[in-house]
Motif scaffolding. Structure first.
Motif, PDB file in Angstrom:
ATOM      1  N   UNK A  12       1.582  -1.170  -0.102  1.00  0.00           N
ATOM      2  CA  UNK A  12      -0.103  -0.108  -0.423  1.00  0.00           C
ATOM      3  C   UNK A  12       0.755   1.200   0.140  1.00  0.00           C
ATOM      4  N   UNK A  13       0.453   2.543  -0.924  1.00  0.00           N
ATOM      5  CA  UNK A  13       1.668   3.174  -1.063  1.00  0.00           C
ATOM      6  C   UNK A  13       0.586   4.541  -1.327  1.00  0.00           C
ATOM      7  N   UNK A  14       0.809   5.786  -0.865  1.00  0.00           N
ATOM      8  CA  UNK A  14       0.665   7.530  -1.468  1.00  0.00           C
ATOM      9  C   UNK A  14       1.697   7.382  -2.144  1.00  0.00           C
ATOM     10  N   UNK A  15       0.978   8.842  -2.602  1.00  0.00           N
ATOM     11  CA  UNK A  15       1.938   9.251  -3.840  1.00  0.00           C
ATOM     12  C   UNK A  15       1.275  10.762  -3.474  1.00  0.00           C
ATOM     13  N   UNK A  16       2.053  12.052  -3.523  1.00  0.00           N
ATOM     14  CA  UNK A  16       1.249  13.711  -4.407  1.00  0.00           C
ATOM     15  C   UNK A  16       1.711  13.772  -5.329  1.00  0.00           C
TER      16      UNK A  16
END
Length: 105
Positions: free
Chosen positions: A63-67
């Protein structure tokens, strides 16, 4: 630049999104990613750059978050993609065509 991999969108906002990938990827916070959005025409663009902000590894998923490089003007309506088989984006016609194109500087 690495090979393409599939990730599902968990949540999206004007400044970024959270994704989940079933396969292990070698990613590191701060890394820039080029996302192909052809499965979601609501974004109004084919590709988007985003910077990896955080990631959580588990045995079954990443699971990962990107801007986003630039915030979205409005939230997209996401499309649902249903397939009987898991696909490899590196084996699709558009990926083969890009491999044949000379690299742009």
């Amino acid at each position: 630049m690495g090979r393409w991999f599939l990730a599902d969108i968990v949540d999206v906002g004007e400044g970024g999104m959270c994704l989940i990938a079933a396969e292990e990827q070698s990613l590191a916070p701060g890394q820039w990613l080029l996302m192909d959005l052809r499965a979601h025409p609501g974004f109004g663009q084919l590709r988007m750059r985003a910077q990896l902000r955080w990631l959580t590894r588990a045995r079954f998923a990443l699971t990962f978050g990107v801007a986003f490089e630039a915030p979205l003007k409005e939230l997209p309506v996401l499309s649902v993609e249903r397939r009987k088989q898991r696909r490899d984006p590196n084996q699709e016609d558009w990926a083969f065509a890009e491999e044949r194109e000379p690299a742009l500087s």
